[in-house]
Design an enzyme around this catalytic site. Sequence first.
Site, PDB file in Angstrom:
ATOM      1  N   THR A 417       0.853  -1.193   0.000  1.00  0.00           N
ATOM      2  CA  THR A 417       0.000   0.000   0.000  1.00  0.00           C
ATOM      3  C   THR A 417       0.888   1.241   0.000  1.00  0.00           C
ATOM      4  OG1 THR A 417      -1.751   1.193   1.184  1.00  0.00           O
ATOM      5  CG2 THR A 417      -0.205  -0.053   2.540  1.00  0.00           C
ATOM      6  N   HIS A 469       2.411 -11.477  14.308  1.00  0.00           N
ATOM      7  CA  HIS A 469       3.458 -12.012  15.184  1.00  0.00           C
ATOM      8  C   HIS A 469       3.189 -13.458  15.593  1.00  0.00           C
ATOM      9  CE1 HIS A 469       7.051 -11.608  17.344  1.00  0.00           C
ATOM     10  NE2 HIS A 469       6.821 -10.530  18.053  1.00  0.00           N
TER      11      HIS A 469
END
Length: 498
Positions: A417, A469
Amino acid sequence: MADILTPVLGESVAEATVGRWAKKPGDAVKKDEVLVELETDKVSLEVAAPADGTLTEILAGEGDTVTPGAILGRVGAAGAAAASAPAAAPKAEAPKAGSAALLEVKTPVMGESVAEGAISSWRKKVGDAVKKDEVLVEIETDKVAVEVAAPADGTLAEIVAADGATVTPGQVIAKISTDGSVSASAPAPAAAPAAPQAAPAAAQPASNHLSPAVQRIVSETGLNTSGIAGSGKDGRVTKGDALAALANPAPAASAPVAAAPAREVGPREERVKMTRLRQTIARRLKESQNTAAQLTTFNEVDMSTVMALRNTYKDVFEKRHGVKLGFMSFFAKAVVAALKDIPAVNAEIEGTDIIYKNHYDLGVAVGTEKGLVVPVLRDVDTLSLAGIEKGIAALGKQARDGTLSLDQLQGGTFTITNGGIYGSLMSTPILNMPQVGILGMHAIKERAVVVDKQIVIRPMMYLALSYDHRIVDGKEAVTFLVKIKEGLEDPQRFILDV
């Protein structure tokens, strides 16, 4: 004899649960008439009759689990005997003498895993003349807008689904008079008002009609669904309802609390209903935050080499390939090289499994008037810089024109993006689930940096990598971003594959 088959259920969806059958063996059915509803982890799908005839056999009963291609039942010739209990098929009613030749306008199939849409706005009103293939109405889905055209020349005799109505594939939304019985100069008489419907039933008990996804959440978390007001069809509790209830548990109360009335809008305010696309964007971004263990790491890249290459070759590049040389192709090449070195960033989580992707399909975020969409450029590792620039330019144009297909919006393995085109200096992008990584590009700014112990002015860009994560460790994320930095500051690595 025609088999009723379980359709493709959508990306990464392997099974579905059979819901309620709308017909029983021995009943007459029409082609495209809805026979049964299937529930998956993500959506509910309606399965229609493959042909006119009689429902002779039901092979998958309510509550059974089925996979794509499984036979749900069979349709035989009109009047065929049912497998369980013979029943004569009722004869179709003959058209009444003098009835107008009305052609039905139906909601088209809106794409894989899209079960419903909302009528945006009719471009014609009852009584207007229409031409074959002229666009009558636009239907907004969770992903794209679908235009519905007139199937023939005639006059719009009736609008069955008004603006804002929710519709499903195959549903009749309008009728066109093709024999001149409805004049184009005067609107057709309004249909008689429908009988008032009963008030919606209260939320169903937790044990009724829970999809496999909701059942999984209940079994894993002990969630009590009896107090959840379902937003699904017939008040059913959806996966989104269950996740929202987990994220915002309702406090115990002795009596139900009535919903707060909508605030009155002042003279200097305007209330506008969110489009279906915007509602979906909001829901998915929040689901992404609620699901993934999101973390963002930053680095900066010296764009001097890329900018020098671009300035040197941009004219001959455009003349040779018919497309401008931008920065996105360099970033795409750098990302693919980094994904090959750190495969965890090109993976996804499914239950307790990790699925590693050995293909590189990059989503490229595009801002449009209707909201953010992320079309996917396939097999970027096989494309040249020119191929990448052409692909991104074509997808961007389709996104702005609203002509993207659902296939072009699904299946990405990583997303890029570019907030820099709007002037963003730094941001923390949100993951595009089920992907586990997204790269944020930002504005290029000249800054004072130290190079070989000398303070120099260089065009610098901050890079941001948001990652999940749960499967990507900090070391992998930082290394991934360093790989991108190295590739951009020394693009010859792309040629040498080092």
